[in-house]
Write an enzyme that holds these catalytic residues in place. Structure first.
Site, mmCIF file in Angstrom:
data_model
loop_
_atom_site.group_PDB
_atom_site.id
_atom_site.type_symbol
_atom_site.label_atom_id
_atom_site.label_comp_id
_atom_site.label_asym_id
_atom_site.label_seq_id
_atom_site.Cartn_x
_atom_site.Cartn_y
_atom_site.Cartn_z
ATOM 1 N N TYR A 268 0.823 -1.116 0.278
ATOM 2 C CA TYR A 268 -0.069 -0.027 -0.028
ATOM 3 C C TYR A 268 0.787 1.213 0.096
ATOM 4 O O TYR A 268 1.643 1.325 0.942
ATOM 5 C CB TYR A 268 -0.889 0.111 1.244
ATOM 6 C CG TYR A 268 -1.590 1.398 1.240
ATOM 7 C CD1 TYR A 268 -2.816 1.368 0.482
ATOM 8 C CD2 TYR A 268 -1.355 2.484 1.791
ATOM 9 C CE1 TYR A 268 -3.569 2.834 0.207
ATOM 10 C CE2 TYR A 268 -1.794 3.408 1.603
ATOM 11 C CZ TYR A 268 -2.984 3.618 1.049
ATOM 12 O OH TYR A 268 -3.780 4.964 0.864
ATOM 13 N N TRP B 65 2.578 4.675 -2.676
ATOM 14 C CA TRP B 65 2.562 5.377 -3.751
ATOM 15 C C TRP B 65 3.706 4.730 -4.788
ATOM 16 O O TRP B 65 3.569 4.674 -5.992
ATOM 17 C CB TRP B 65 2.771 6.957 -3.577
ATOM 18 C CG TRP B 65 1.456 7.535 -3.247
ATOM 19 C CD1 TRP B 65 0.939 7.503 -2.177
ATOM 20 C CD2 TRP B 65 0.890 8.643 -4.145
ATOM 21 N NE1 TRP B 65 -0.302 8.268 -1.981
ATOM 22 C CE2 TRP B 65 -0.140 9.003 -3.415
ATOM 23 C CE3 TRP B 65 0.805 8.878 -5.503
ATOM 24 C CZ2 TRP B 65 -1.223 9.841 -3.916
ATOM 25 C CZ3 TRP B 65 -0.008 9.697 -5.909
ATOM 26 C CH2 TRP B 65 -1.143 10.122 -5.277
#
Length: 772
Positions: free
Chosen positions: A112, A114
């Site tokens: 999880y 970017w």
């Protein structure tokens, strides 16, 4: 030989590589960006390079004793560096063991966060594709940023992805909007980023153009500085977590004074009559009027009434920050904002209606074409079990327990192995001391990482991954002006390898190599993904050049014939011909579906519910300050926290906490003092910034300082670096969404006398040489 021009893309912008004698020396801003972000300029700095993971490393106890050995030593034990062959064998054998003994439902596929802006080397896509190729994994759904909204909004309007990509553009707002009312600000620091990279930062110029055209701004927020229009604006310093009550009072004034839009409500919405009975007090005996709201919000009743009248008299855009739904009952402010906009009746008009997150990322307000870009297929997951993303600690601590989510009951699986690539759970998650205890439960934790982050230090096996500058990729983000050929600028640090190369080798050992790679090289995948996106672009009247032309040029401009978006204009004009994807085809002020779930903490229409931390008063008496934990200015979440740019914003090496002058004086705290912030969940050391731009009773500590506990063996150690997530609440927003509730957090702050423990977040772990 020095390349003529090399570009790279990151979530915070496109940059040009500066060369020195054939070596990538530095990055400089992309010249076509009107407001470039400085965050990425330091990616090639020595300070960033110093913390690279350079060789595969295995925690010493795990290497000696095997899976499950001394998990209590995670985060504080030495690592043994090993060769790639041994690392691949260890990971493949452990995956095979867990699969064979416990099944794929015992594997949690993390990632999880970017990770990379590149669309092929996107770590989350790569790990999910790999785990699907070997039989599946337990996945997460939704996001920390939008946990409540992602579940709620499809029931009442549309999915968040569709909504964010359709919001009215800044140029339309500048021409038509007369009053812009934002709940939670429009923070410039957040709009530095877009997932996949931004080549044209639009927020600053968009807001300045609106102000120049005569738009008036009202900023409803405890912190004045989360809006910059280049001029004056009205600041309503609301009490945190009470925006729903204020919106209800605005709605009550519209209704009581006949300023609402009954024709729009009748044709475009369902359920207003049920909501109106609650609003007026007919259903519960309490009218939600301005006097009622004043006692809850701290906003004077006269100001509430005046604002409601102003909104009805002008072309008004209502905006809400994502942060408002990261709270207990976080669905309610979003649902109430939509309802308030319906009552104004301006949805679908140029410059009017509502937006959910102007300022949250660079995407919202873009005038550019929308089409599906390059996306790595992830395959099919044979495992049905999942968790809402913010419930990871619950899952690890309570295997077999039942949880409610979006109208159904589910069971937490028993996780034996966590595989994480990209992202930092010891940044994103709440109540990190609780997560640290939960993190001891799995038998094995494997992490791909570029840097020795807290997540890497809390792993058993760490595999070094390349950065975006060390590989070829494609930079693409929805509704951005450019697509970027991200050509490799540097050799990999140490023995770092691409995630694709790592997973290819492991998949090969597990008999899934062809399923994972499809017999394509990286270059072949890039061309395949680009050409597939090129076909989709034609459907949006965008003509992209062939891949070879794109790659040779280094960048292409997305051009075509398209109109700047006006959110829900077609639906307003013809709701029958352009229905929404809700059960009724209309905006659902009352949702029969949600009401049918029977959740007491999220009924069938918008309501005000006080956070449970306030109830009874005991917690609030002991911890009287409401702590906000927002996105930092000098990094994206925790990415590049160790860069010189991020470090320069620290105070005495800590993430600073902003506190009002009134609250500081009451506690004997001066600007720059060390402070201890604490509650029953934990404590951290910070340094104070005393400010007049924050409401008394509120403090703000931005996220992203790398988690740095003084004693990782303790259950509630002192965090030394100013990480607010040792204080935040790890509880679902409601049974509907189970979203994160970081913004519902009460604390106390006291001056820290003496010298606090030194910050060690950016030190390398002890690394032992490979054994003979």
């Amino acid at each position: 030989m020095t390349p003529t021009r090399t570009l790279t893309s990151s979530h915070w912008g496109v940059y040009e590589v500066e060369w020195d004698d054939g070596r990538a020396k530095a990055l400089r801003p992309f010249p076509d960006d009107p407001d470039p972000s400085p965050i990425g300029l330091y990616a090639l700095s020595d300070e960033v390079a110093r913390l690279r993971v350079r060789r595969p490393a295995v925690r010493r106890s795990w290497l000696d004793g095997g899976p499950g050995s001394r998990p209590d030593l995670r985060g504080r034990e030495a690592f043994v560096e090993v060769g790639w062959d041994e690392a691949i064998r260890l990971v493949a054998d452990e995956l095979a063991r867990v699969k064979g003994r416990h099944g794929n439902e015992a594997i949690f596929g993390g990632s999880y966060g970017w990770s990379s802006a590149g669309r092929f080397h996107h770590a989350q896509s790569q790990i999910h594709r790999f785990l699907n190729a070997i039989g599946g994994y337990v996945r997460h759904v939704d996001s920390y940023s939008l946990g409540a909204a992602r579940v709620l909004m499809p029931h009442i309007v549309m999915s968040m992805d569709e909504l964010m990509s359709s919001m009215t553009s800044w140029d339309v707002l500048a021409k038509h909007c007369e009053l812009f009312v934002t709940f939670g600000g429009v923070p410039h620091k957040n709009a530095q980023i877009s997932q996949g990279g931004t080549s044209e930062h639009r927020l600053r110029d968009g807001l300045f153009a609106m102000r120049a055209a005569g738009a008036r701004f009202v900023n409803v927020t405890p912190t004045r500085d989360d809006l910059d229009t280049g001029g004056a604006f009205d600041w309503i310093a609301i009490r945190p977590n009470t925006d729903t009550a204020l919106m209800l009072a605005l709605a009550h004034t519209l209704h009581a004074e006949g300023l609402h839009a009954p024709d729009f409500l009748a044709r475009h919405t369902v359920g207003f009559d049920r909501f109106a009975a609650y609003l007026t007090g007919a259903s519960d005996g309490q009218a939600k009027d301005a006097t009622w709201a004043e006692a809850i919000t701290g906003v004077p009743a006269a100001r509430i009434v005046a604002l409601a009248r102003d909104m009805a008299a002008r072309r008004t855009m209502l905006n809400i920050s994502w942060s408002l739904q990261r709270a207990q009952h976080g669905e309610q402010p979003f649902w109430t904002l939509v309802t308030l906009a319906c009552m104004l009746g301006q949805i679908g008009l140029p410059g009017g209606g509502f937006g959910v997150g102007y300022g949250a990322t660079n995407l919202m307000g873009s005038p550019h074409a929308r089409f599906g870009g390059p996306t790595l297929p992830q395959g099919d997951n044979a495992v049905s079990a999942f968790i809402p993303v913010a419930r990871i600690a619950d899952m690890l601590l309570n295997p077999g327990a039942t949880f409610a989510y979006n109208g159904r009951n589910h069971v937490y699986p028993d996780i034996r192995l966590i595989y994480w690539a990209g992202g930092n759970p010891f940044h994103h998650h709440q109540d990190l001391n609780r997560l640290m205890q939960a993190w001891r439960k799995p038998e094995t934790i494997v992490v791909h990482e570029q840097f020795w982050t807290p997540t890497a230090k809390f792993a058993d096996i760490v595999l070094p991954a390349t950065t975006a500058l060390e590989r070829n990729d494609i930079g693409f983000a929805s509704r951005e002006r450019h697509i970027v050929a991200m050509r490799r600028a540097c050799e990999p640090a140490g023995e770092a390898r691409d995630d694709f190369a790592i997973f290819s080798d492991i998949a090969g050992r597990l008999g899934a190599g062809m399923t994972y790679t499809e017999n394509r090289s990286v270059a072949q995948w890039l061309e395949h993904l680009y050409e597939t996106a090129r076909e989709r672009a034609r459907g949006s009247n965008v003509d992209l050049p062939p891949f070879a032309t794109f790659w040779a040029a280094g960048i292409v401009t997305v051009e075509g014939s398209f109109e700047p978006p006006i959110f829900l204009a077609d639906f307003r004009h013809d709701p029958d011909g352009h229905p929404l994807k809700t059960p009724s085809g209309k905006i659902e002020i009352y949702s029969e579906r949600i009401a049918g779930f029977g959740y007491g903490d999220c009924p069938g229409h918008p309501v005000w519910m006080a956070p449970t931390e306030w109830l009874g008063g005991a917690t609030a008496a002991r911890f009287p300050l409401h702590l906000l934990s927002d996105q930092p200015t000098t990094r994206l979440h925790s990415q590049l926290d160790h860069s010189p740019y991020s470090q320069a914003a620290k105070v005495k090496g800590r993430q600073p906490v902003t506190i009002s002058r009134h609250d500081a004086a009451a506690r004997g705290i001066a600007d720059g003092d060390f402070v201890r912030i604490f509650n029953d969940r934990g404590a951290c050391v910070s340094a104070a910034i005393v400010s007049d731009a924050i409401r008394p009773g509120v403090a703000r500590l931005s996220t992203g300082a790398w988690f740095d506990p003084h004693d990782t063996g303790a259950n509630r150690p002192l965090e030394k670096h100013g990480n607010p997530n040792v204080l935040t609440l790890d509880r679902g927003a409601s049974q509907l969404s189970q979203g994160c509730t970081a913004q519902t957090c009460l604390v106390e702050i006291e001056r820290y006398d003496g010298e606090p423990p030194g910050v060690t977040a950016h030190t390398l772990p002890q690394l032992l040489p490979a054994r003979a």
